[in-house]
Scaffold this active site. Sequence first.
Site, mmCIF file in Angstrom:
data_model
loop_
_atom_site.group_PDB
_atom_site.id
_atom_site.type_symbol
_atom_site.label_atom_id
_atom_site.label_comp_id
_atom_site.label_asym_id
_atom_site.label_seq_id
_atom_site.Cartn_x
_atom_site.Cartn_y
_atom_site.Cartn_z
ATOM 1 N N TYR A 71 95.859 14.261 2.562
ATOM 2 C CA TYR A 71 96.615 13.224 1.854
ATOM 3 C C TYR A 71 97.630 12.576 2.790
ATOM 4 O O TYR A 71 97.752 11.352 2.863
ATOM 5 C CB TYR A 71 97.320 13.850 0.653
ATOM 6 C CG TYR A 71 98.087 12.869 -0.192
ATOM 7 C CD1 TYR A 71 97.481 12.216 -1.262
ATOM 8 C CD2 TYR A 71 99.421 12.588 0.079
ATOM 9 C CE1 TYR A 71 98.187 11.304 -2.040
ATOM 10 C CE2 TYR A 71 100.130 11.673 -0.689
ATOM 11 C CZ TYR A 71 99.508 11.047 -1.742
ATOM 12 O OH TYR A 71 100.212 10.138 -2.499
ATOM 13 N N SER A 123 103.692 6.879 0.900
ATOM 14 C CA SER A 123 104.342 8.081 0.411
ATOM 15 C C SER A 123 105.288 8.611 1.485
ATOM 16 O O SER A 123 105.163 8.254 2.662
ATOM 17 C CB SER A 123 103.282 9.136 0.092
ATOM 18 O OG SER A 123 103.849 10.425 -0.051
#
Length: 235
Positions: free
Chosen positions: A188, A175
């Site tokens: 995350y 990501s």
Amino acid sequence: MSCINTILETIQFLVLFIYYYFEAFILLFFPTHKNVAGEIVLITGAANGIGREIAIHFAPLGVKLVLWDIDEEGNKETIRLAKINGAKEMYAYRCDCSNRKEVYETADLVRQEVGDVTILVNDAAVPSVKYFIDTPNLDLERTMDVNIMAHFWTCKAFLPAMIARNHGHLISISSGAGLVGVTKVSDYSASKFAVVGFLESIAFELQATGKKGVKTTIVFLSYVKTQFTGRLKIK
């Protein structure tokens, strides 16, 4: 002696680092297209979102699709959509990728029923949209278990066969949050940074042991709207 070894290892790292960046620069202008017909492709988190789209993309390319997810109904829908898009051979398994024992047991089933996985796509991930101080401890552990520990277990399960044949491909979905910290996704972001470090290290290990037939790819994505508790999640 230890000082000499450190210097030699540093030089080796720098040489490989320069080589890979030069290779990436060349491929940017002269890309190659991989023929995946006949490959066994396993996708984690295949029941929806990015995982489902990856399965649909592979569907017409002549591969055997292996779908892993805890959402069995979602997996069935992915199979339906993949069939529409040309998939001929598909297998769906319920598997919690954060559970090491379950990963290894399901991997054994895949080897018996389908064969050795040659392309592993680690997509399964859970989002976090809270300030770190407000995130429950169990949520922090769940994020790390699903977003990075699952990569350890699946690679442990399938990489040995790839190495033995000197043929295979590990693909991990990271990501933008794996490149820079983002507000309200501290756990995350940490897990996605870990994905990058993990797969880059595996790539260097494969290079060092002469297993150039086993490739690695890290995919960096931005904000993606998926059906995960009705929220916008980062992939």
